[in-house]
Design a protein around this motif. Structure first.
Motif, PDB file in Angstrom:
ATOM      1  N   SER A 155       0.831  -1.207   0.000  1.00 34.02           N
ATOM      2  CA  SER A 155       0.000   0.000   0.000  1.00 34.02           C
ATOM      3  C   SER A 155       0.865   1.256   0.000  1.00 34.02           C
ATOM      4  O   SER A 155       0.505   2.276  -0.606  1.00 34.02           O
ATOM      5  N   MET A 156       2.018   1.182   0.664  1.00 35.82           N
ATOM      6  CA  MET A 156       2.907   2.341   0.713  1.00 35.82           C
ATOM      7  C   MET A 156       3.413   2.701  -0.675  1.00 35.82           C
ATOM      8  O   MET A 156       3.305   3.853  -1.124  1.00 35.82           O
ATOM      9  N   LEU A 157       3.969   1.727  -1.388  1.00 33.09           N
ATOM     10  CA  LEU A 157       4.517   1.988  -2.711  1.00 33.09           C
ATOM     11  C   LEU A 157       3.419   2.371  -3.692  1.00 33.09           C
ATOM     12  O   LEU A 157       3.557   3.330  -4.459  1.00 33.09           O
ATOM     13  N   MET A 158       2.316   1.626  -3.676  1.00 29.54           N
ATOM     14  CA  MET A 158       1.226   1.904  -4.607  1.00 29.54           C
ATOM     15  C   MET A 158       0.636   3.283  -4.360  1.00 29.54           C
ATOM     16  O   MET A 158       0.240   3.987  -5.292  1.00 29.54           O
ATOM     17  N   GLY A 159       0.569   3.678  -3.095  1.00 30.65           N
ATOM     18  CA  GLY A 159       0.059   5.006  -2.777  1.00 30.65           C
ATOM     19  C   GLY A 159       0.918   6.101  -3.369  1.00 30.65           C
ATOM     20  O   GLY A 159       0.412   7.104  -3.902  1.00 30.65           O
ATOM     21  N   MET A 160       2.247   5.931  -3.299  1.00 30.96           N
ATOM     22  CA  MET A 160       3.155   6.925  -3.869  1.00 30.96           C
ATOM     23  C   MET A 160       3.016   6.993  -5.384  1.00 30.96           C
ATOM     24  O   MET A 160       2.984   8.082  -5.971  1.00 30.96           O
ATOM     25  N   VAL A 161       2.940   5.827  -6.033  1.00 33.70           N
ATOM     26  CA  VAL A 161       2.798   5.805  -7.489  1.00 33.70           C
ATOM     27  C   VAL A 161       1.472   6.444  -7.900  1.00 33.70           C
ATOM     28  O   VAL A 161       1.410   7.261  -8.833  1.00 33.70           O
ATOM     29  N   GLU A 162       0.421   6.091  -7.192  1.00 38.02           N
ATOM     30  CA  GLU A 162      -0.912   6.581  -7.559  1.00 38.02           C
ATOM     31  C   GLU A 162      -1.000   8.104  -7.488  1.00 38.02           C
ATOM     32  O   GLU A 162      -1.676   8.735  -8.306  1.00 38.02           O
ATOM     33  N   GLU A 163      -0.315   8.688  -6.535  1.00 37.26           N
ATOM     34  CA  GLU A 163      -0.336  10.145  -6.423  1.00 37.26           C
ATOM     35  C   GLU A 163       0.183  10.814  -7.694  1.00 37.26           C
ATOM     36  O   GLU A 163      -0.268  11.888  -8.078  1.00 37.26           O
ATOM     37  N   TYR A 164       1.135  10.172  -8.350  1.00 39.80           N
ATOM     38  CA  TYR A 164       1.694  10.721  -9.586  1.00 39.80           C
ATOM     39  C   TYR A 164       0.793  10.499 -10.802  1.00 39.80           C
ATOM     40  O   TYR A 164       0.749  11.336 -11.704  1.00 39.80           O
ATOM     41  N   VAL A 165       0.100   9.351 -10.869  1.00 36.40           N
ATOM     42  CA  VAL A 165      -0.530   8.939 -12.133  1.00 36.40           C
ATOM     43  C   VAL A 165      -2.047   8.925 -12.125  1.00 36.40           C
ATOM     44  O   VAL A 165      -2.657   8.685 -13.165  1.00 36.40           O
ATOM     45  N   LYS A 166      -2.670   9.187 -11.001  1.00 43.32           N
ATOM     46  CA  LYS A 166      -4.131   9.051 -10.930  1.00 43.32           C
ATOM     47  C   LYS A 166      -4.862  10.029 -11.841  1.00 43.32           C
ATOM     48  O   LYS A 166      -6.036   9.826 -12.168  1.00 43.32           O
ATOM     49  N   PHE A 167      -4.182  11.105 -12.276  1.00 43.96           N
ATOM     50  CA  PHE A 167      -4.818  12.044 -13.207  1.00 43.96           C
ATOM     51  C   PHE A 167      -5.017  11.428 -14.587  1.00 43.96           C
ATOM     52  O   PHE A 167      -5.839  11.902 -15.378  1.00 43.96           O
ATOM     53  N   ILE A 168      -4.269  10.373 -14.893  1.00 44.08           N
ATOM     54  CA  ILE A 168      -4.331   9.744 -16.215  1.00 44.08           C
ATOM     55  C   ILE A 168      -5.587   8.891 -16.355  1.00 44.08           C
ATOM     56  O   ILE A 168      -6.332   8.992 -17.341  1.00 44.08           O
ATOM     57  N   ALA A 169      -5.818   8.024 -15.373  1.00 43.91           N
ATOM     58  CA  ALA A 169      -6.938   7.078 -15.409  1.00 43.91           C
ATOM     59  C   ALA A 169      -7.066   6.439 -14.035  1.00 43.91           C
ATOM     60  O   ALA A 169      -6.142   6.529 -13.208  1.00 43.91           O
ATOM     61  N   PRO A 170      -8.185   5.770 -13.758  1.00 40.77           N
ATOM     62  CA  PRO A 170      -8.312   5.062 -12.486  1.00 40.77           C
ATOM     63  C   PRO A 170      -7.210   4.019 -12.317  1.00 40.77           C
ATOM     64  O   PRO A 170      -6.802   3.377 -13.283  1.00 40.77           O
ATOM     65  N   VAL A 171      -6.705   3.879 -11.095  1.00 40.44           N
ATOM     66  CA  VAL A 171      -5.651   2.920 -10.794  1.00 40.44           C
ATOM     67  C   VAL A 171      -6.266   1.713 -10.101  1.00 40.44           C
ATOM     68  O   VAL A 171      -6.921   1.844  -9.065  1.00 40.44           O
ATOM     69  N   LEU A 172      -6.065   0.530 -10.685  1.00 47.93           N
ATOM     70  CA  LEU A 172      -6.614  -0.715 -10.144  1.00 47.93           C
ATOM     71  C   LEU A 172      -5.462  -1.638  -9.763  1.00 47.93           C
ATOM     72  O   LEU A 172      -4.443  -1.687 -10.459  1.00 47.93           O
ATOM     73  N   ARG A 173      -5.642  -2.382  -8.680  1.00 58.60           N
ATOM     74  CA  ARG A 173      -4.596  -3.293  -8.214  1.00 58.60           C
ATOM     75  C   ARG A 173      -5.040  -4.746  -8.308  1.00 58.60           C
ATOM     76  O   ARG A 173      -6.128  -5.102  -7.870  1.00 58.60           O
ATOM     77  N   VAL A 174      -4.183  -5.571  -8.889  1.00 59.77           N
ATOM     78  CA  VAL A 174      -4.371  -7.026  -8.892  1.00 59.77           C
ATOM     79  C   VAL A 174      -3.066  -7.616  -8.380  1.00 59.77           C
ATOM     80  O   VAL A 174      -2.194  -8.017  -9.161  1.00 59.77           O
ATOM     81  N   PRO A 175      -2.858  -7.659  -7.061  1.00 63.82           N
ATOM     82  CA  PRO A 175      -1.568  -8.087  -6.500  1.00 63.82           C
ATOM     83  C   PRO A 175      -1.243  -9.543  -6.827  1.00 63.82           C
ATOM     84  O   PRO A 175      -2.133 -10.372  -7.057  1.00 63.82           O
ATOM     85  N   GLY A 176       0.049  -9.839  -6.841  1.00 61.55           N
ATOM     86  CA  GLY A 176       0.487 -11.208  -7.092  1.00 61.55           C
ATOM     87  C   GLY A 176       0.485 -11.512  -8.580  1.00 61.55           C
ATOM     88  O   GLY A 176       0.674 -10.639  -9.419  1.00 61.55           O
TER      89      GLY A 176
END
Length: 363
Positions: free
Chosen positions: A309-330
């Protein structure tokens, strides 16, 4: 009831899964092989008999005879570049893997084991979206040196598998919509999936963001400095860049959970390194958005690091303006292999022929 046997060889283990043709997972097992016994073989390909015996043992324990198999599907190996899809395993595939046309790798055993068992059962063997896939647009191949091209080496199987899953769950179309998919494991594959085709992607071993183990894209001067330092030959330098770089080089570990423990304990340098990795992931996603001219249905994060969640949160802050961010871990490799075979068995897709799909201009 008929069954689909799925085989995914690793360096010292073989993942096995058994599905019914109605899509029910019957059994999954990871067979750990004797490491010293495997070392006795000069070439990885010579391990097929040892591994096949273990697979047959698992089938026997589950009381599944060869007559009960509908087909066998294996993880694809280092073949010549081909487009994605489900391929019938024929002798063209087997011969190229035995000749190690793109190198030795445990995944080369997947098609060979699948065909050996399938032939004994009188059924077909398949592979699905092997790592050798190359669907890049011509414009993406160019480098600044004539005759030298960018190539594709990516986690096609999981990238396409998780995108199909997202499409099914969200009501998107795999073949009509565009996505940016980031497979984030020990190595990274990040690219634009345009109407079902991965039209560009960083080479998972040779470029893109630095990862837990990989060096990523290096400034040319740094690369030249290491190449001419006299400390490394080609093999050892590649090993350093592909296995001892990234988080390992900076922090001494490839385990993101350990890195996050360092950060929670107040390690400022660990925090900076982790943020830098997130920053580079986001830059690669932004580049993929440019390739798609901003027409992006969703950004999909997958692989082991998608659990963070920590890493994904940082990435999402940068890219969420592009499109919705969805996670499928593993990863969904075993399921994706099964689904590829199922689509052929049901008549939804026709199996591809390897020799007809080779990008011959590259060989």
């Amino acid at each position: 009831m008929k069954y689909v046997l799925v085989i995914n060889p690793g360096s010292t283990s073989t993942k096995i899964a058994i599905y019914s043709t109605e899509s029910m997972e019957i059994h999954t097992e990871v067979v750990e092989h004797n490491v010293e016994a495997l070392k006795a073989f000069e070439h990885i390909i010579d391990q097929s008999e040892v591994r096949r015996e273990e697979i047959i043992r698992v089938l026997r324990e589950k009381k599944i005879g060869k007559e009960d198999l509908a087909c066998v599907v294996g993880r694809g190996g280092l073949l010549r570049p081909i487009r994605g899809g489900t391929y019938l395993v024929d002798m063209d595939i087997v011969n190229d893997l035995k000749a190690s046309v793109q190198g030795e790798h445990a995944s080369n055993l997947g098609p060979i084991l699948a065909k050996e068992i399938a032939d004994e059962a009188g059924v077909e063997a398949y592979i699905v979206d092997p790592v050798a896939c190359d669907e890049m647009d011509d414009v993406a191949r160019f480098t600044g040196l004539k005759g030298e091209e960018r190539g594709s080496l990516a986690h096609y199987l999981n990238i396409k598998g998780v995108t199909r899953k997202v499409c099914e769950e969200e009501g998107f179309s795999f073949y009509e919509d565009n996505f940016i998919v980031a497979h984030l494991g020990g190595g990274f594959s990040i690219g634009p999936l345009k109407k079902g085709r991965l039209v560009d992607v960083n080479n998972a071993n040779h470029g893109g963001p630095f990862s837990p183990e990989r060096v990523g894209t290096l400034p040319l001067g740094i690369l030249v400095k290491y190449a001419f330092s006299g400390e490394y030959d080609k093999k050892s330098l590649l090993r350093k860049f592909q296995r001892s770089a990234g988080l390992v080089s900076h922090l001494g570990t490839s385990d993101a959970r350990e890195v996050e423990r360092m950060i929670h304990d107040g390690d400022d340098y660990a925090a900076k390194v982790y943020e830098a990795m997130a920053y580079q992931i986001a830059k690669e996603i932004g580049a993929s958005a440019a390739v798609l001219k901003g027409d992006v249905k969703a950004i999909i994060m997958t692989g082991g690091l998608a659990y963070s969640s920590m890493l994904m949160g940082m990435v999402e802050e940068y890219v969420k303006f592009i499109a919705p961010v969805l996670r499928v871990p593993g990863e969904l490799e075993m399921k994706s292999l099964y689904e590829g075979a199922r689509r052929v068995l049901s008549g939804e897709e026709k199996p591809l022929r390897y020799r007809e799909e080779i990008l011959s201009e590259k060989f």
